[in-house]
Design a protein around this motif. Sequence first.
Motif, PDB file in Angstrom:
ATOM      1  N   ARG A 137      -8.277   7.109  -6.306  1.00 56.42           N
ATOM      2  CA  ARG A 137      -7.309   6.030  -6.056  1.00 56.42           C
ATOM      3  C   ARG A 137      -5.970   6.612  -5.628  1.00 56.42           C
ATOM      4  O   ARG A 137      -5.349   6.149  -4.671  1.00 56.42           O
ATOM      5  CB  ARG A 137      -7.074   5.226  -7.346  1.00 56.42           C
ATOM      6  CG  ARG A 137      -7.999   4.075  -7.540  1.00 56.42           C
ATOM      7  CD  ARG A 137      -7.550   3.261  -8.744  1.00 56.42           C
ATOM      8  NE  ARG A 137      -6.449   2.381  -8.422  1.00 56.42           N
ATOM      9  CZ  ARG A 137      -5.541   1.961  -9.305  1.00 56.42           C
ATOM     10  NH1 ARG A 137      -5.586   2.356 -10.572  1.00 56.42           N
ATOM     11  NH2 ARG A 137      -4.583   1.142  -8.944  1.00 56.42           N
ATOM     12  N   ILE A 138      -5.512   7.612  -6.359  1.00 60.46           N
ATOM     13  CA  ILE A 138      -4.223   8.231  -6.013  1.00 60.46           C
ATOM     14  C   ILE A 138      -4.294   8.841  -4.614  1.00 60.46           C
ATOM     15  O   ILE A 138      -3.372   8.689  -3.806  1.00 60.46           O
ATOM     16  CB  ILE A 138      -3.820   9.277  -7.079  1.00 60.46           C
ATOM     17  CG1 ILE A 138      -3.452   8.555  -8.376  1.00 60.46           C
ATOM     18  CG2 ILE A 138      -2.672  10.161  -6.588  1.00 60.46           C
ATOM     19  CD1 ILE A 138      -3.258   9.478  -9.575  1.00 60.46           C
ATOM     20  N   ALA A 139      -5.422   9.488  -4.306  1.00 59.91           N
ATOM     21  CA  ALA A 139      -5.560  10.117  -2.979  1.00 59.91           C
ATOM     22  C   ALA A 139      -5.502   9.063  -1.873  1.00 59.91           C
ATOM     23  O   ALA A 139      -4.868   9.276  -0.838  1.00 59.91           O
ATOM     24  CB  ALA A 139      -6.869  10.904  -2.906  1.00 59.91           C
ATOM     25  N   LEU A 140      -6.145   7.915  -2.098  1.00 64.46           N
ATOM     26  CA  LEU A 140      -6.117   6.837  -1.099  1.00 64.46           C
ATOM     27  C   LEU A 140      -4.685   6.347  -0.876  1.00 64.46           C
ATOM     28  O   LEU A 140      -4.206   6.257   0.259  1.00 64.46           O
ATOM     29  CB  LEU A 140      -6.997   5.659  -1.545  1.00 64.46           C
ATOM     30  CG  LEU A 140      -6.819   4.385  -0.710  1.00 64.46           C
ATOM     31  CD1 LEU A 140      -7.413   4.544   0.686  1.00 64.46           C
ATOM     32  CD2 LEU A 140      -7.434   3.162  -1.396  1.00 64.46           C
ATOM     33  N   TRP A 141      -3.985   6.040  -1.963  1.00 67.28           N
ATOM     34  CA  TRP A 141      -2.636   5.481  -1.818  1.00 67.28           C
ATOM     35  C   TRP A 141      -1.659   6.528  -1.293  1.00 67.28           C
ATOM     36  O   TRP A 141      -0.712   6.191  -0.570  1.00 67.28           O
ATOM     37  CB  TRP A 141      -2.162   4.846  -3.136  1.00 67.28           C
ATOM     38  CG  TRP A 141      -2.885   3.563  -3.383  1.00 67.28           C
ATOM     39  CD1 TRP A 141      -3.994   3.384  -4.170  1.00 67.28           C
ATOM     40  CD2 TRP A 141      -2.615   2.285  -2.783  1.00 67.28           C
ATOM     41  NE1 TRP A 141      -4.417   2.074  -4.100  1.00 67.28           N
ATOM     42  CE2 TRP A 141      -3.592   1.377  -3.267  1.00 67.28           C
ATOM     43  CE3 TRP A 141      -1.653   1.823  -1.892  1.00 67.28           C
ATOM     44  CZ2 TRP A 141      -3.623   0.037  -2.890  1.00 67.28           C
ATOM     45  CZ3 TRP A 141      -1.680   0.483  -1.518  1.00 67.28           C
ATOM     46  CH2 TRP A 141      -2.653  -0.403  -2.015  1.00 67.28           C
ATOM     47  N   HIS A 142      -1.908   7.788  -1.609  1.00 66.58           N
ATOM     48  CA  HIS A 142      -1.061   8.845  -1.054  1.00 66.58           C
ATOM     49  C   HIS A 142      -1.258   8.947   0.457  1.00 66.58           C
ATOM     50  O   HIS A 142      -0.291   9.085   1.226  1.00 66.58           O
ATOM     51  CB  HIS A 142      -1.341  10.194  -1.734  1.00 66.58           C
ATOM     52  CG  HIS A 142      -0.288  11.215  -1.446  1.00 66.58           C
ATOM     53  ND1 HIS A 142      -0.259  11.930  -0.268  1.00 66.58           N
ATOM     54  CD2 HIS A 142       0.798  11.604  -2.159  1.00 66.58           C
ATOM     55  CE1 HIS A 142       0.803  12.732  -0.287  1.00 66.58           C
ATOM     56  NE2 HIS A 142       1.463  12.546  -1.412  1.00 66.58           N
ATOM     57  N   ALA A 143      -2.514   8.852   0.883  1.00 67.08           N
ATOM     58  CA  ALA A 143      -2.792   8.905   2.328  1.00 67.08           C
ATOM     59  C   ALA A 143      -2.131   7.714   3.038  1.00 67.08           C
ATOM     60  O   ALA A 143      -1.576   7.861   4.133  1.00 67.08           O
ATOM     61  CB  ALA A 143      -4.301   8.903   2.572  1.00 67.08           C
ATOM     62  N   LEU A 144      -2.189   6.547   2.401  1.00 68.09           N
ATOM     63  CA  LEU A 144      -1.544   5.364   2.998  1.00 68.09           C
ATOM     64  C   LEU A 144      -0.031   5.529   3.055  1.00 68.09           C
ATOM     65  O   LEU A 144       0.614   5.148   4.036  1.00 68.09           O
ATOM     66  CB  LEU A 144      -1.910   4.103   2.204  1.00 68.09           C
ATOM     67  CG  LEU A 144      -3.371   3.651   2.311  1.00 68.09           C
ATOM     68  CD1 LEU A 144      -3.636   2.497   1.336  1.00 68.09           C
ATOM     69  CD2 LEU A 144      -3.701   3.216   3.729  1.00 68.09           C
ATOM     70  N   HIS A 185       3.834   1.688  -5.831  1.00 69.26           N
ATOM     71  CA  HIS A 185       2.489   1.509  -6.402  1.00 69.26           C
ATOM     72  C   HIS A 185       1.940   2.858  -6.894  1.00 69.26           C
ATOM     73  O   HIS A 185       1.360   2.950  -7.973  1.00 69.26           O
ATOM     74  CB  HIS A 185       1.581   0.891  -5.340  1.00 69.26           C
ATOM     75  CG  HIS A 185       0.315   0.321  -5.888  1.00 69.26           C
ATOM     76  ND1 HIS A 185       0.275  -0.503  -6.991  1.00 69.26           N
ATOM     77  CD2 HIS A 185      -0.984   0.449  -5.483  1.00 69.26           C
ATOM     78  CE1 HIS A 185      -0.977  -0.847  -7.241  1.00 69.26           C
ATOM     79  NE2 HIS A 185      -1.758  -0.281  -6.339  1.00 69.26           N
ATOM     80  N   LEU A 186       2.147   3.896  -6.087  1.00 68.78           N
ATOM     81  CA  LEU A 186       1.709   5.246  -6.482  1.00 68.78           C
ATOM     82  C   LEU A 186       2.367   5.672  -7.794  1.00 68.78           C
ATOM     83  O   LEU A 186       1.746   6.335  -8.634  1.00 68.78           O
ATOM     84  CB  LEU A 186       2.128   6.249  -5.410  1.00 68.78           C
ATOM     85  CG  LEU A 186       1.128   6.732  -4.383  1.00 68.78           C
ATOM     86  CD1 LEU A 186       1.819   7.692  -3.424  1.00 68.78           C
ATOM     87  CD2 LEU A 186      -0.083   7.401  -5.022  1.00 68.78           C
ATOM     88  N   TYR A 245       4.825   9.971  -3.441  1.00 73.02           N
ATOM     89  CA  TYR A 245       4.637  10.588  -2.120  1.00 73.02           C
ATOM     90  C   TYR A 245       5.190  12.010  -2.161  1.00 73.02           C
ATOM     91  O   TYR A 245       6.328  12.226  -2.573  1.00 73.02           O
ATOM     92  CB  TYR A 245       5.369   9.770  -1.063  1.00 73.02           C
ATOM     93  CG  TYR A 245       5.210  10.322   0.330  1.00 73.02           C
ATOM     94  CD1 TYR A 245       3.949  10.624   0.847  1.00 73.02           C
ATOM     95  CD2 TYR A 245       6.311  10.547   1.147  1.00 73.02           C
ATOM     96  CE1 TYR A 245       3.787  11.129   2.123  1.00 73.02           C
ATOM     97  CE2 TYR A 245       6.164  11.046   2.443  1.00 73.02           C
ATOM     98  CZ  TYR A 245       4.902  11.339   2.916  1.00 73.02           C
ATOM     99  OH  TYR A 245       4.745  11.835   4.189  1.00 73.02           O
ATOM    100  N   GLY A 246       4.354  12.958  -1.719  1.00 70.41           N
ATOM    101  CA  GLY A 246       4.738  14.367  -1.772  1.00 70.41           C
ATOM    102  C   GLY A 246       3.982  15.114  -2.861  1.00 70.41           C
ATOM    103  O   GLY A 246       4.008  16.345  -2.908  1.00 70.41           O
TER     104      GLY A 246
END
Length: 285
Positions: free
Chosen positions: A74-81, A128-129, A136-137
Motif C-alpha cells: 500500500r505504501i509503495a503504491l501511494w508513494h509511486a502516485l 494520505h501517505l 514522499y521521499g
Amino acid sequence: MRSVAAAIRDALLASEPRAKVMATRAVARDWRLGRLDPRFDVAMPDEPGRPFSLELLPPGRMPKRGRAGSPRSRIALWHALAHIEFVAIDLALDMAGRFGGEMDAGFVGDFLDVAADEALHFALIDRHLRTMDSHYGALPAHGGLWDAAHATRHDVAARLAVVPMVLEARGLDVTPAMLERVRGLGDRAGTAILTRVLDDEIRHVATGVKHFVAQAGIAGLAPDSLWQALVKQHFGGQLKEPFNDSARRSAGLPRDWYASLVPLTASGIPAVSRGGGGKPTISTR
Ligand SMILES: [Fe+2]
Ligand SMILES: [Fe+2]
C-alpha cells in the motif's frame, strides 16, 4: 512587477515538497489576479528541483512492492502516485513557462491551473501517505518520468501530444482499476482522493487536446495525423491497451486517434498489453 516566467522558474526549482506546492499555488493565483507580468524573460531549468532525500532509480531497478494488500505494498503504491503527481506539477509548470511566450494568455492560465491541481493532488496523497507512517521521499522513485519533457522541450505541439495526450491519458486508463482495488481494501480516504484525481485528469487531457488542436489548425494540418506522427517520433509510437474509452472520449480524444497506435501481433491482432520495460508513463506499473 515580477515576470510570470521568473515565478514559474522558482516553482520548478523548488525541491522540497511543501515549498514546491506553495510556490505553484501562488504562481497560479497571482497569474489569475493579474499580479504577474506576462513576460517570458528567463529560461526554464533543464531539470526541476527534487527532494534531496529522494532516490531516483531506472524503471527496471524499482524494488518489488510486496504482497498485494500488505501495508508495504500500500505504501509503495501511494508513494509511486505521490511521485507521479510531484512530476506532474513540474510538467504543467514547464508547459506554461517554456512555451507561454509563443502561445496566447489562455494557454498560460490553463496550464498554471493544471499545475495547481497537481499540487493539490500531491498534497492530498502525501497527507494520505503520512497516515501510513510514511511520506514522499521515504522510498526510491521512478527516474524516467521527466524523459518525455526533455525529449519534447523544443516543440509545443510535440509536448502537448506526449504529455497530456499520452501520459495523462494513460492515467485515465489505469486509475479506475486502482480505484476499485483501493475501495476493496476499505480505504475510504484513498477512494475519495483517486475519484477526485480521475475527474481532474479528464480535464487536464481535455486542456491538452484543446491547445493541440489549435496548434494543428495554425499549422494547417489534420490534428489526428499530426498527433500520431508526433507520438511515433517522440514516444516510440506504441500505446498500451486497455483504454478507458469513455474517459478519453469525455476529454475529447476519440478512439480512432489512438486505436491505430496499439502494437499489432504478426496476425494483425492488437497485442495483449504486458507490464514492465518500455517507456515510462504516468501509471504505476
Ligand atoms: Fe494529477
Ligand atoms: Fe494531470
